[in-house]
Design a protein around this motif. Structure first.
Motif, PDB file in Angstrom:
ATOM      1  N   ALA A  61       0.721  -1.308   0.111  1.00 52.47           N
ATOM      2  CA  ALA A  61      -0.083  -0.103  -0.025  1.00 52.47           C
ATOM      3  C   ALA A  61       0.794   1.110   0.098  1.00 52.47           C
ATOM      4  CB  ALA A  61      -1.116   0.112   1.416  1.00 52.47           C
ATOM      5  N   THR A  62       0.189   2.424  -0.317  1.00 48.14           N
ATOM      6  CA  THR A  62       0.936   3.687  -0.288  1.00 48.14           C
ATOM      7  C   THR A  62       0.468   4.487   0.983  1.00 48.14           C
ATOM      8  OG1 THR A  62       1.060   3.985  -2.798  1.00 48.14           O
ATOM      9  CG2 THR A  62       1.123   6.016  -1.358  1.00 48.14           C
ATOM     10  N   PHE A  63       1.457   4.675   1.636  1.00 52.33           N
ATOM     11  CA  PHE A  63       1.462   5.351   3.111  1.00 52.33           C
ATOM     12  C   PHE A  63       1.771   6.761   2.960  1.00 52.33           C
ATOM     13  CE2 PHE A  63       3.487   6.666   7.095  1.00 52.33           C
ATOM     14  CZ  PHE A  63       2.332   6.644   7.885  1.00 52.33           C
ATOM     15  N   TYR A  64       0.969   7.827   3.457  1.00 50.79           N
ATOM     16  CA  TYR A  64       1.430   9.252   3.157  1.00 50.79           C
ATOM     17  C   TYR A  64       0.893   9.712   4.716  1.00 50.79           C
ATOM     18  CZ  TYR A  64       1.091  13.961   2.072  1.00 50.79           C
ATOM     19  OH  TYR A  64       1.174  15.511   2.083  1.00 50.79           O
ATOM     20  N   HIS A  90      12.015   8.674   8.340  1.00 51.33           N
ATOM     21  CA  HIS A  90      12.190  10.236   8.219  1.00 51.33           C
ATOM     22  C   HIS A  90      12.646  10.915   9.265  1.00 51.33           C
ATOM     23  CE1 HIS A  90      10.455  14.485   7.978  1.00 51.33           C
ATOM     24  NE2 HIS A  90      10.153  14.127   6.811  1.00 51.33           N
ATOM     25  N   PRO A  91      13.969  11.326   9.270  1.00 46.91           N
ATOM     26  CA  PRO A  91      14.455  11.839  10.636  1.00 46.91           C
ATOM     27  C   PRO A  91      13.936  13.065  11.240  1.00 46.91           C
ATOM     28  CG  PRO A  91      16.233  11.342   8.760  1.00 46.91           C
ATOM     29  CD  PRO A  91      14.843  11.311   8.185  1.00 46.91           C
ATOM     30  N   ASP A  99       6.202  16.170   5.319  1.00 44.16           N
ATOM     31  CA  ASP A  99       5.626  15.164   5.061  1.00 44.16           C
ATOM     32  C   ASP A  99       6.373  14.128   4.904  1.00 44.16           C
ATOM     33  OD1 ASP A  99       6.416  16.312   2.822  1.00 44.16           O
ATOM     34  OD2 ASP A  99       4.468  16.341   1.887  1.00 44.16           O
ATOM     35  N   TYR A 100       5.612  12.943   4.435  1.00 47.59           N
ATOM     36  CA  TYR A 100       6.600  11.726   4.005  1.00 47.59           C
ATOM     37  C   TYR A 100       5.628  10.664   3.333  1.00 47.59           C
ATOM     38  CZ  TYR A 100       8.619   6.998   4.445  1.00 47.59           C
ATOM     39  OH  TYR A 100       8.993   5.973   4.372  1.00 47.59           O
ATOM     40  N   GLN A 101       6.231  10.028   2.295  1.00 48.45           N
ATOM     41  CA  GLN A 101       5.298   8.817   1.649  1.00 48.45           C
ATOM     42  C   GLN A 101       6.248   7.993   1.305  1.00 48.45           C
ATOM     43  OE1 GLN A 101       2.646  10.645  -1.566  1.00 48.45           O
ATOM     44  NE2 GLN A 101       3.321   8.814  -2.839  1.00 48.45           N
ATOM     45  N   ASP A 102       5.492   6.503   1.533  1.00 48.92           N
ATOM     46  CA  ASP A 102       6.207   5.348   1.237  1.00 48.92           C
ATOM     47  C   ASP A 102       5.300   4.666   0.183  1.00 48.92           C
ATOM     48  OD1 ASP A 102       7.613   3.193   0.926  1.00 48.92           O
ATOM     49  OD2 ASP A 102       7.453   2.525   3.344  1.00 48.92           O
ATOM     50  N   TYR A 129      -2.258  14.376   9.298  1.00 46.66           N
ATOM     51  CA  TYR A 129      -3.135  13.778   8.102  1.00 46.66           C
ATOM     52  C   TYR A 129      -2.382  12.730   7.681  1.00 46.66           C
ATOM     53  CZ  TYR A 129      -5.622  13.650   3.576  1.00 46.66           C
ATOM     54  OH  TYR A 129      -6.365  13.114   2.587  1.00 46.66           O
ATOM     55  N   ILE A 130      -3.140  11.503   7.422  1.00 43.72           N
ATOM     56  CA  ILE A 130      -2.596  10.111   7.102  1.00 43.72           C
ATOM     57  C   ILE A 130      -3.405   9.593   6.181  1.00 43.72           C
ATOM     58  CG2 ILE A 130      -2.035   7.848   8.264  1.00 43.72           C
ATOM     59  CD1 ILE A 130      -1.353   9.120  10.866  1.00 43.72           C
TER      60      ILE A 130
END
Length: 229
Positions: A61-64, A90-91, A99-102, A129-130
């Motif tokens: 899945a795509t995690f944001y 994400h340090p 923000d961060y996305q995988d 926001y997730i």
């Protein structure tokens, strides 16, 4: 853990429910089997504290996740993300927003940590926001339709494109709401600062005026003089 002033919602793509086979038994929690999940939290972080929150992400899945400091102190906080193995992907960075996305998660519980340890006196109000999106479910949907001898490749591609556009718009709306909330809280803080400072100045001006009147009257005060015999 600090209290959560929660305004959370779960966005479900209803037409993907065709992916779920009726009658199948499952032991996983309901939120782990959803094809798409979006959550919006407002979190209160006490000064000198660090809070972590965890979100399950399906394999592939795509995690944001994104965060934004709405009010408090210098308007910045630490933000870090840990993968299911506990590694920091994400340090920590002391910012107002990040923000961060995988896009290729191996699955498991991701940890999202908000750090306010550098602020010893000011609490922070943070918006988190997730989203978790399982794009692989589209392939299953297409395969089921192919088994029915339906040629709907263009249809499925269009739906997939629409879904991505919807997620982009949700993320844009989230950032817009965050900026609006941050600006609104900044206006409230500035208004309170100006009002309090004006009251203090009015108080000192009144005190100064009273003292000046008192000493001027003292200068012109005539003392009674007894006549000599």
């Amino acid at each position: 853990m600090a209290s959560i002033a929660a305004t959370s919602f779960i966005t479900l793509v209803t037409f993907i429910n065709l992916l779920l086979v009726c009658g199948d038994e499952t032991t996983v929690p309901w939120y782990e089997s959803l094809p798409a999940v979006a959550m919006d939290y407002k979190v209160h972080i006490d000064p000198g504290k660090e809070d972590c929150y965890f979100q399950y992400v399906n394999p592939g899945a795509t995690f944001y996740v994104s965060f934004q400091v709405l009010r408090g102190g210098d308007g910045m906080a630490g933000f870090a993300v840990r993968d299911p193995n506990g590694q920091i992907v994400h340090p920590y960075q002391w910012k107002a927003t990040s923000d961060y996305q995988d896009s290729g998660s191996r699955g498991g519980y991701y940890g999202v940590c908000i750090d306010n340890q550098f602020s010893r006196f000011a609490a922070k109000l943070v918006n988190i926001y997730i989203t978790v999106i399982r794009y692989d479910e589209w392939d299953k949907f297409s395969k089921e339709l192919e088994d029915l001898d339906l040629s709907v490749q263009n249809f499925t591609e269009t739906i997939r494109s629409v879904e991505k556009n919807i997620q982009d718009m949700l993320q844009y709306q989230h950032h817009s709401r965050g900026r609006e909330g941050r600006d609104y809280n900044l206006l409230l803080d500035n208004n309170a600062y100006v009002q309090n400072w004006c009251l203090v100045q009015i108080f000192f001006i009144a005190c100064t005026t009273i003292l000046q009147v008192y000493f001027v009257r003292k200068l012109f005060e005539i003392k009674d003089v007894k006549p000599r015999a």
